[in-house]
Design a protein around this motif. Structure first.
Motif, PDB file in Angstrom:
ATOM      1  N   ASP A 198       0.813  -1.202   0.000  1.00 19.49           N
ATOM      2  CA  ASP A 198       0.000   0.000   0.000  1.00 19.49           C
ATOM      3  C   ASP A 198       0.854   1.262   0.000  1.00 19.49           C
ATOM      4  O   ASP A 198       1.861   1.344   0.715  1.00 19.49           O
ATOM      5  CB  ASP A 198      -0.913   0.016   1.221  1.00 19.49           C
ATOM      6  CG  ASP A 198      -1.646  -1.316   1.409  1.00 19.49           C
ATOM      7  OD1 ASP A 198      -1.733  -2.071   0.434  1.00 19.49           O
ATOM      8  OD2 ASP A 198      -2.112  -1.561   2.528  1.00 19.49           O
ATOM      9  N   ASP A 199       0.414   2.258  -0.775  1.00 19.72           N
ATOM     10  CA  ASP A 199       1.214   3.476  -0.915  1.00 19.72           C
ATOM     11  C   ASP A 199       1.382   4.237   0.397  1.00 19.72           C
ATOM     12  O   ASP A 199       2.406   4.869   0.628  1.00 19.72           O
ATOM     13  CB  ASP A 199       0.640   4.397  -1.993  1.00 19.72           C
ATOM     14  CG  ASP A 199      -0.859   4.649  -1.856  1.00 19.72           C
ATOM     15  OD1 ASP A 199      -1.443   4.296  -0.807  1.00 19.72           O
ATOM     16  OD2 ASP A 199      -1.456   5.190  -2.809  1.00 19.72           O
ATOM     17  N   LEU A 200       0.393   4.152   1.288  1.00 21.96           N
ATOM     18  CA  LEU A 200       0.521   4.847   2.570  1.00 21.96           C
ATOM     19  C   LEU A 200       1.662   4.253   3.396  1.00 21.96           C
ATOM     20  O   LEU A 200       2.403   4.973   4.054  1.00 21.96           O
ATOM     21  CB  LEU A 200      -0.803   4.745   3.339  1.00 21.96           C
ATOM     22  CG  LEU A 200      -1.209   5.948   4.205  1.00 21.96           C
ATOM     23  CD1 LEU A 200      -1.303   7.208   3.365  1.00 21.96           C
ATOM     24  CD2 LEU A 200      -2.533   5.675   4.908  1.00 21.96           C
ATOM     25  N   ILE A 201       1.802   2.931   3.333  1.00 19.93           N
ATOM     26  CA  ILE A 201       2.906   2.258   4.029  1.00 19.93           C
ATOM     27  C   ILE A 201       4.238   2.655   3.401  1.00 19.93           C
ATOM     28  O   ILE A 201       5.199   3.023   4.090  1.00 19.93           O
ATOM     29  CB  ILE A 201       2.734   0.728   3.976  1.00 19.93           C
ATOM     30  CG1 ILE A 201       1.463   0.311   4.721  1.00 19.93           C
ATOM     31  CG2 ILE A 201       3.951   0.018   4.556  1.00 19.93           C
ATOM     32  CD1 ILE A 201       1.127  -1.165   4.579  1.00 19.93           C
ATOM     33  N   LEU A 202       4.295   2.583   2.079  1.00 14.68           N
ATOM     34  CA  LEU A 202       5.543   2.897   1.377  1.00 14.68           C
ATOM     35  C   LEU A 202       5.944   4.352   1.566  1.00 14.68           C
ATOM     36  O   LEU A 202       7.139   4.664   1.693  1.00 14.68           O
ATOM     37  CB  LEU A 202       5.392   2.576  -0.110  1.00 14.68           C
ATOM     38  CG  LEU A 202       5.079   1.115  -0.470  1.00 14.68           C
ATOM     39  CD1 LEU A 202       4.989   0.952  -1.976  1.00 14.68           C
ATOM     40  CD2 LEU A 202       6.125   0.172   0.118  1.00 14.68           C
ATOM     41  N   ALA A 203       4.955   5.246   1.583  1.00 16.10           N
ATOM     42  CA  ALA A 203       5.256   6.670   1.775  1.00 16.10           C
ATOM     43  C   ALA A 203       5.909   6.908   3.126  1.00 16.10           C
ATOM     44  O   ALA A 203       6.841   7.710   3.250  1.00 16.10           O
ATOM     45  CB  ALA A 203       3.969   7.493   1.659  1.00 16.10           C
ATOM     46  N   GLY A 204       5.441   6.202   4.149  1.00 14.48           N
ATOM     47  CA  GLY A 204       6.038   6.343   5.475  1.00 14.48           C
ATOM     48  C   GLY A 204       7.483   5.901   5.498  1.00 14.48           C
ATOM     49  O   GLY A 204       8.345   6.569   6.081  1.00 14.48           O
ATOM     50  N   PHE A 205       7.777   4.769   4.845  1.00 13.02           N
ATOM     51  CA  PHE A 205       9.161   4.294   4.792  1.00 13.02           C
ATOM     52  C   PHE A 205      10.033   5.235   3.959  1.00 13.02           C
ATOM     53  O   PHE A 205      11.167   5.553   4.345  1.00 13.02           O
ATOM     54  CB  PHE A 205       9.208   2.888   4.198  1.00 13.02           C
ATOM     55  CG  PHE A 205       8.842   1.803   5.164  1.00 13.02           C
ATOM     56  CD1 PHE A 205       9.605   1.572   6.295  1.00 13.02           C
ATOM     57  CD2 PHE A 205       7.734   0.998   4.950  1.00 13.02           C
ATOM     58  CE1 PHE A 205       9.272   0.570   7.201  1.00 13.02           C
ATOM     59  CE2 PHE A 205       7.392  -0.007   5.832  1.00 13.02           C
ATOM     60  CZ  PHE A 205       8.162  -0.219   6.970  1.00 13.02           C
ATOM     61  N   ALA A 206       9.516   5.691   2.810  1.00 12.86           N
ATOM     62  CA  ALA A 206      10.307   6.548   1.928  1.00 12.86           C
ATOM     63  C   ALA A 206      10.655   7.872   2.595  1.00 12.86           C
ATOM     64  O   ALA A 206      11.711   8.457   2.324  1.00 12.86           O
ATOM     65  CB  ALA A 206       9.543   6.798   0.623  1.00 12.86           C
ATOM     66  N   ALA A 207       9.765   8.338   3.488  1.00  6.50           N
ATOM     67  CA  ALA A 207       9.988   9.623   4.133  1.00  6.50           C
ATOM     68  C   ALA A 207      10.911   9.541   5.343  1.00  6.50           C
ATOM     69  O   ALA A 207      11.298  10.570   5.896  1.00  6.50           O
ATOM     70  CB  ALA A 207       8.650  10.219   4.565  1.00  6.50           C
ATOM     71  N   SER A 208      11.262   8.329   5.753  1.00  9.45           N
ATOM     72  CA  SER A 208      12.152   8.169   6.909  1.00  9.45           C
ATOM     73  C   SER A 208      13.544   8.697   6.574  1.00  9.45           C
ATOM     74  O   SER A 208      14.026   8.556   5.440  1.00  9.45           O
ATOM     75  CB  SER A 208      12.246   6.696   7.305  1.00  9.45           C
ATOM     76  OG  SER A 208      10.975   6.200   7.680  1.00  9.45           O
ATOM     77  N   ASN A 209      14.171   9.291   7.556  1.00  8.12           N
ATOM     78  CA  ASN A 209      15.509   9.857   7.340  1.00  8.12           C
ATOM     79  C   ASN A 209      16.486   8.788   6.861  1.00  8.12           C
ATOM     80  O   ASN A 209      16.594   7.719   7.453  1.00  8.12           O
ATOM     81  CB  ASN A 209      16.026  10.474   8.638  1.00  8.12           C
ATOM     82  CG  ASN A 209      15.260  11.726   9.022  1.00  8.12           C
ATOM     83  OD1 ASN A 209      14.718  12.404   8.152  1.00  8.12           O
ATOM     84  ND2 ASN A 209      15.225  12.032  10.303  1.00  8.12           N
ATOM     85  N   ALA A 267       0.242  12.304  -2.436  1.00  7.07           N
ATOM     86  CA  ALA A 267      -1.099  12.885  -2.332  1.00  7.07           C
ATOM     87  C   ALA A 267      -2.049  11.918  -1.629  1.00  7.07           C
ATOM     88  O   ALA A 267      -2.321  10.832  -2.129  1.00  7.07           O
ATOM     89  CB  ALA A 267      -1.631  13.222  -3.723  1.00  7.07           C
ATOM     90  N   VAL A 268      -2.544  12.318  -0.451  1.00 11.38           N
ATOM     91  CA  VAL A 268      -3.479  11.476   0.289  1.00 11.38           C
ATOM     92  C   VAL A 268      -4.908  11.835  -0.092  1.00 11.38           C
ATOM     93  O   VAL A 268      -5.196  12.945  -0.542  1.00 11.38           O
ATOM     94  CB  VAL A 268      -3.295  11.631   1.812  1.00 11.38           C
ATOM     95  CG1 VAL A 268      -1.932  11.131   2.238  1.00 11.38           C
ATOM     96  CG2 VAL A 268      -3.499  13.080   2.237  1.00 11.38           C
ATOM     97  N   GLY A 269      -5.814  10.878   0.090  1.00  9.39           N
ATOM     98  CA  GLY A 269      -7.230  11.124  -0.167  1.00  9.39           C
ATOM     99  C   GLY A 269      -7.916  11.575   1.109  1.00  9.39           C
ATOM    100  O   GLY A 269      -7.668  11.025   2.184  1.00  9.39           O
ATOM    101  N   THR A 270      -8.783  12.580   1.009  1.00 12.03           N
ATOM    102  CA  THR A 270      -9.437  13.116   2.204  1.00 12.03           C
ATOM    103  C   THR A 270     -10.957  13.061   2.130  1.00 12.03           C
ATOM    104  O   THR A 270     -11.639  13.625   2.977  1.00 12.03           O
ATOM    105  CB  THR A 270      -9.002  14.569   2.446  1.00 12.03           C
ATOM    106  OG1 THR A 270      -9.295  15.354   1.289  1.00 12.03           O
ATOM    107  CG2 THR A 270      -7.509  14.649   2.753  1.00 12.03           C
TER     108      THR A 270
END
Length: 279
Positions: A198-209, A267-270
């Motif tokens: 899932d992109d939300l999971i991947l986005a969290g990892f990609a944003a990690s320092n 881009a997250v969905g709201t």
């Protein structure tokens, strides 16, 4: 004769305790199968997913899933101090609900027909899309078809790899891992070529320092994050759905998504997700 009477009394007492316990569990006490009326709640979350469910150095948990769970629990009448968060891996979620280790699961828990046979789902509270994570600078993978012949992570308890090799018929080389944090570590160390979930999971990892990874941004599925409840808790499911709708309508969902993912190139969905209905 007295010994016989005493034995009968003991047997009857044991039976009465069993009946009382069964009634207690059926009626909304702490052992109840429903989340309604509980004074405290145990909630299963991920412990290794940045910005979603992450265990901190002091044992506390933080992330979007944790905050959504806290909001729903509050609307159910359970204060933050009466919540116990329990870290779960993907392959522990169903069993934790069945055996009562947790009362609810907020753990990037995609709703699938197979899982609905074992779990009652509220929500979804977010609709993610499966994407691909690669090492920064890798231009050889631009979409799901490019995973053919590549080393792809197969995280235990997750269905994401099936979306690639079974649904899309892409012949990737599967490499097993116990969870997605292990997948990302192996990716950074060049022991696999891609992580797809899932992109939300991947986005969290990609944003990690210092992650050294980047998202391909070529989504190819809809992944509906559900609230896992014990099978048959219809009343609890309906209450959860009311509060999730409220969470989007009053702007809380947007606030939480912005807080956790506003600084991420993603881009997250709201908008309010379309609920599955309680079954």
């Amino acid at each position: 004769m007295r010994a016989f009477r005493n034995a009968v009394i003991v047997i009857v007492a044991v039976l009465l305790v069993g009946v009382a316990l069964a009634v207690y569990r059926a009626g909304g006490g702490e052992g109840s199968a429903s989340i309604l009326g509980k004074k405290s709640l145990r909630i299963g979350v991920k412990s290794d997913q940045p910005r979603l469910g992450l265990r901190m150095w002091d044992g506390s948990f933080e992330g979007f899933d944790v905050d959504v769970a806290t909001y729903v629990a509050g609307r159910l009448g359970v204060a933050r101090g009466d919540l116990t968060f329990i870290g779960l891996t993907s392959n522990e979620r169903e069993q934790a609900l069945r055996d009562g280790t947790v009362d609810m699961v907020f753990a990037t828990y995609s709703i699938t027909p197979e899982r609905k046979e074992k779990v009652t789902f509220g929500g979804p509270y977010y609709v993610a899309h499966q994407d691909i994570l690669v090492r920064a600078g890798d231009r050889s993978i631009e979409n799901v078809s490019d995973l053919r012949g590549k080393r792809l992570c197969q995280a235990a308890g997750s269905n994401s790899w099936r979306r690639v090799t079974e649904e899309r018929k892409v012949a990737a080389e599967l490499v097993r891992a116990s969870n997605y944090s292990e997948c990302v570590t192996a990716l950074k160390e060049d022991r696999m070529d891609a992580v797809s979930t899932d992109d939300l999971i991947l986005a969290g990892f990609a944003a990690s320092n210092g992650s050294g990874t980047t998202m391909v941004k070529a989504p190819f599925t809809n992944e509906k994050y559900g609230v896992g409840l014990r099978k048959g808790d219809m009343a609890g499911c309906q209450a959860v759905n009311r509060y999730l709708t409220e969470m989007y309508q009053n702007g809380t969902a947007k606030t939480l998504l912005t807080e956790w993912f506003g600084s991420v190139d993603f881009a997250v969905g709201t908008s309010v997700p379309e609920f599955e209905g309680c079954t």
